[in-house]
Design an enzyme around this catalytic site. Structure first.
Site, PDB file in Angstrom:
ATOM      1  N   LYS A  25       7.603 -13.344  -5.963  1.00  0.00           N
ATOM      2  CA  LYS A  25       9.019 -12.939  -6.035  1.00  0.00           C
ATOM      3  C   LYS A  25       9.730 -13.187  -4.703  1.00  0.00           C
ATOM      4  O   LYS A  25      10.828 -13.741  -4.670  1.00  0.00           O
ATOM      5  CB  LYS A  25       9.075 -11.458  -6.438  1.00  0.00           C
ATOM      6  CG  LYS A  25      10.465 -10.900  -6.627  1.00  0.00           C
ATOM      7  CD  LYS A  25      10.449  -9.679  -7.531  1.00  0.00           C
ATOM      8  CE  LYS A  25      10.019  -8.396  -6.843  1.00  0.00           C
ATOM      9  NZ  LYS A  25      10.988  -7.887  -5.868  1.00  0.00           N
ATOM     10  N   ARG A  30      13.748 -16.588  -1.593  1.00  0.00           N
ATOM     11  CA  ARG A  30      14.048 -17.372  -0.385  1.00  0.00           C
ATOM     12  C   ARG A  30      14.248 -18.849  -0.718  1.00  0.00           C
ATOM     13  O   ARG A  30      15.135 -19.505  -0.162  1.00  0.00           O
ATOM     14  CB  ARG A  30      12.919 -17.193   0.630  1.00  0.00           C
ATOM     15  CG  ARG A  30      12.971 -15.804   1.293  1.00  0.00           C
ATOM     16  CD  ARG A  30      11.640 -15.414   1.887  1.00  0.00           C
ATOM     17  NE  ARG A  30      11.699 -14.165   2.632  1.00  0.00           N
ATOM     18  CZ  ARG A  30      11.752 -12.943   2.065  1.00  0.00           C
ATOM     19  NH1 ARG A  30      11.782 -12.806   0.765  1.00  0.00           N
ATOM     20  NH2 ARG A  30      11.798 -11.858   2.829  1.00  0.00           N
ATOM     21  N   GLY A  97      16.821  -5.502  -4.315  1.00  0.00           N
ATOM     22  CA  GLY A  97      17.097  -5.221  -2.905  1.00  0.00           C
ATOM     23  C   GLY A  97      17.061  -6.496  -2.075  1.00  0.00           C
ATOM     24  O   GLY A  97      17.865  -6.667  -1.151  1.00  0.00           O
ATOM     25  N   SER A 170      10.905  -4.332   8.079  1.00  0.00           N
ATOM     26  CA  SER A 170      11.438  -4.734   6.783  1.00  0.00           C
ATOM     27  C   SER A 170      11.721  -6.224   6.794  1.00  0.00           C
ATOM     28  O   SER A 170      12.509  -6.716   7.605  1.00  0.00           O
ATOM     29  CB  SER A 170      12.735  -3.973   6.492  1.00  0.00           C
ATOM     30  OG  SER A 170      13.498  -4.662   5.517  1.00  0.00           O
ATOM     31  N   GLN A 172      13.266  -7.738   4.565  1.00  0.00           N
ATOM     32  CA  GLN A 172      14.639  -7.956   4.078  1.00  0.00           C
ATOM     33  C   GLN A 172      15.625  -7.872   5.235  1.00  0.00           C
ATOM     34  O   GLN A 172      16.547  -8.695   5.349  1.00  0.00           O
ATOM     35  CB  GLN A 172      14.961  -6.946   2.984  1.00  0.00           C
ATOM     36  CG  GLN A 172      14.115  -7.176   1.733  1.00  0.00           C
ATOM     37  CD  GLN A 172      14.316  -6.134   0.669  1.00  0.00           C
ATOM     38  OE1 GLN A 172      15.081  -5.184   0.843  1.00  0.00           O
ATOM     39  NE2 GLN A 172      13.640  -6.300  -0.456  1.00  0.00           N
ATOM     40  N   ASP A 319       4.307  -2.850  -1.183  1.00  0.00           N
ATOM     41  CA  ASP A 319       4.628  -2.826  -2.618  1.00  0.00           C
ATOM     42  C   ASP A 319       3.442  -2.395  -3.492  1.00  0.00           C
ATOM     43  O   ASP A 319       3.581  -2.263  -4.704  1.00  0.00           O
ATOM     44  CB  ASP A 319       5.110  -4.207  -3.076  1.00  0.00           C
ATOM     45  CG  ASP A 319       6.485  -4.532  -2.507  1.00  0.00           C
ATOM     46  OD1 ASP A 319       7.212  -3.593  -2.123  1.00  0.00           O
ATOM     47  OD2 ASP A 319       6.829  -5.723  -2.437  1.00  0.00           O
ATOM     48  N   LYS A 346      12.395   2.797  -2.205  1.00  0.00           N
ATOM     49  CA  LYS A 346      12.135   1.592  -3.008  1.00  0.00           C
ATOM     50  C   LYS A 346      12.892   1.711  -4.345  1.00  0.00           C
ATOM     51  O   LYS A 346      13.783   2.528  -4.478  1.00  0.00           O
ATOM     52  CB  LYS A 346      10.633   1.424  -3.203  1.00  0.00           C
ATOM     53  CG  LYS A 346       9.903   1.072  -1.907  1.00  0.00           C
ATOM     54  CD  LYS A 346      10.335  -0.293  -1.407  1.00  0.00           C
ATOM     55  CE  LYS A 346       9.709  -0.645  -0.079  1.00  0.00           C
ATOM     56  NZ  LYS A 346      10.295  -1.857   0.517  1.00  0.00           N
TER      57      LYS A 346
HETATM   58  C1  S3P Z   1      10.682  -7.927   0.302  1.00  0.00           C
HETATM   59  C2  S3P Z   1      10.469  -7.049   1.325  1.00  0.00           C
HETATM   60  C3  S3P Z   1       9.983  -5.666   1.133  1.00  0.00           C
HETATM   61  C4  S3P Z   1       9.376  -5.482  -0.254  1.00  0.00           C
HETATM   62  C5  S3P Z   1      10.218  -6.073  -1.335  1.00  0.00           C
HETATM   63  C6  S3P Z   1      10.408  -7.571  -1.108  1.00  0.00           C
HETATM   64  C7  S3P Z   1      11.178  -9.266   0.613  1.00  0.00           C
HETATM   65  O1  S3P Z   1      11.074  -4.779   1.259  1.00  0.00           O
HETATM   66  O2  S3P Z   1       9.154  -4.106  -0.502  1.00  0.00           O
HETATM   67  O3  S3P Z   1       9.610  -5.870  -2.591  1.00  0.00           O
HETATM   68  O4  S3P Z   1      11.132 -10.164  -0.260  1.00  0.00           O
HETATM   69  O5  S3P Z   1      11.636  -9.474   1.743  1.00  0.00           O
HETATM   70  P1  S3P Z   1      11.553  -4.210   2.684  1.00  0.00           P
HETATM   71  O6  S3P Z   1      12.106  -5.338   3.472  1.00  0.00           O
HETATM   72  O7  S3P Z   1      12.597  -3.184   2.355  1.00  0.00           O
HETATM   73  O8  S3P Z   1      10.315  -3.600   3.293  1.00  0.00           O
END
Ligand code: S3P
Length: 433
Positions: A25, A30, A97, A170, A172, A319, A346
């Site tokens: 995912k 990306r 997210g 994080s 993200q 996760d 989450k």
């Molecule tokens: C992700 C980063 C993680 C993860 C999410 C996917 C990503 O979140 O929990 O399922 O693809 O960058 P966080 O950046 O909030 O830790």
């Protein structure tokens, strides 16, 4: 008995056979975003067709990018760093997210107005962690509750490079800042307390970005045009995790999970399972599109030992906690998880939701602000359970039901569409193999 949103499962005989998890995912998101801002046409093989990356695909289309799916591969007609167009409507990130946070970074670099929103779960999740650095870089952003919750309204444009220290590990947040950094004057650095998944750092240099990694600090230089690419997305370790645990706890099982991404920033669960005494092995290690990949053999493991997990181990298994708590119920002793307060924000509050659902199955659980303590081993009791709209909770509880006494009803299973369409079919295939 099944409806579309509820499933009833009973204890299963041995799970046997081979499964391939759905595509990763994180890498799928990306690939779609980067392919939109490179010069020329990119091809993505094995993209995850699930609700979350489809939110990203729709978002990129609404920014003027043509994306075609031939079934075999996805073709993205990139328009260069400055080719995105102002969306005509609010961009809906659904439950994702990653879509919302990465696009907050990307859109901060665009000289137009855009608004991001999402479903009720996403509108409760913290966004200040990406909005604050974007403000510092010069973007104009307004959001609900003092700039902390979506919807997020963004007027981007001229950004200046910053050095940002993130309070949370994080990927993200890191990726949002690096995406904005591609548009900023000078260099943009992001430092995180512990290493989060590094898919962004692996992909960007392959497209020609000027990126430097020094320990926990990643720096990107703004203004460099990017090149089109071809990528094959590996299978998602976080989806494979459900089969790794199922194979370990269901008596007599032996499951070969093929084509799994084993990027070390993602495989914390594998290390912990080995420490617990689980029989999980990596075979045929190889590399695909710059990411390490292997097959994973998971076998029933009669004796498992409880473990203690601290903050250093959390990011690489962030996760996997819902399914890890199921494994912990079968380990001898008290499994303690601390330093995992991120689980509270989450798709659901995964500390509270797993504690509540495990108690319904007769597990003794203590809840901390930043984790859980779980007593094992325990014979799980079937119960009526709730996914709380969270895909990983739904799948973790489904695996638990395979070793429960009596039948277990799980409500809210349509959420598995977020990351793993086909989960129940694959599980049934292993039951009947
Ligand atoms: C992700 C980063 C993680 C993860 C999410 C996917 C990503 O979140 O929990 O399922 O693809 O960058 P966080 O950046 O909030 O830790």
């Amino acid at each position: 008995m099944e409806s579309r949103d509820t499933i009833t499962l009973t204890a299963s005989g041995p799970l046997r056979g081979e499964v391939e998890p759905p595509p990763d995912k994180s890498i799928s998101h990306r690939a779609l975003i980067f392919a939109s801002i490179v010069n020329g046409t990119s091809r993505i093989k094995n993209l995850l067709r699930a609700a979350d990356p489809l939110s990203t695909m729709n978002a990129m289309r609404s920014l003027g990018i043509e994306i075609r799916d031939s079934g075999d591969e996805i073709t993205v007609y990139g328009r260069g760093l400055h080719g995105l167009q102002e969306p005509e409507d609010i961009v809906d990130c659904g439950n994702s997210g990653t879509t919302m946070r990465l696009l907050t970074g990307l859109l901060s670099g665009q000289p137009f107005f855009s608004v991001l929103t999402g479903d009720s779960s996403l509108r409760r999740r913290p966004m200040k962690r990406v909005i604050t650095p974007m403000h510092q870089m010069g973007a104009i952003i307004h959001a609900r509750e003092n700039d902390s919750l979506a919807p997020i309204a963004i007027k981007g444009g001229k950004l200046k490079g910053i050095e940002y220290t993130s309070a949370v590990s994080s990927a993200q947040v890191k990726s949002a800042i690096l995406l904005a950094g591609l548009y900023a004057e000078g260099e943009t650095s992001v430092l995180e307390p512990r290493k989060s998944r590094d898919h962004t750092e692996r992909m960007l240099p392959a497209l020609g970005a000027q990126l430097r990694i020094e320990g926990l600090k990643v720096t990107v230089k703004g203004g460099t045009e990017l090149n089109a690419f071809e990528i094959t997305v590996p299978g998602d370790f976080s989806s494979a995790a459900f089969f790794m645990v199922a194979g370990t706890i269901v008596k007599g099982s032996e499951i070969l999970i093929t084509n799994v991404g084993i990027n070390p920033t993602r495989t914390g669960l594998l290390e912990i399972m080995k420490r617990m005494g689980a029989d999980v092995q990596l075979i045929k290690q190889r590399e695909v599109s710059g990411e390490p990949v292997a097959d994973i053999l998971a076998r029933y493991s009669e004796t498992l030992k409880a473990v203690e997990i601290g903050p250093d181990e959390v990011p690489a298994m962030i996760d996997e906690f819902p399914i890890f708590t199921i494994l912990a119920t079968q380990a001898e002793g008290t499994t303690v998880i601390r330093g995992a307060e991120e689980l509270r924000v989450k798709e659901s509050d995964r500390i509270a939701t797993m504690a509540a659902e495990l108690r319904k199955m007769s597990v003794q659980v203590e809840e901390f602000h930043d984790g859980l303590a779980i007593q094992g081993p325990v014979k799980l009791n079937g119960a009526t359970l709730e996914s709380h709209g969270d895909h990983r909770v739904a799948m973790a509880l489904s695996v638990a039901s395979l070793i429960a006494e009596g039948s277990t009803e799980i409500k809210g299973i349509s959420s598995v569409e977020i990351s793993f369409p086909g989960f129940y079919n694959q599980l049934k295939g292993l039951m009947s193999a």
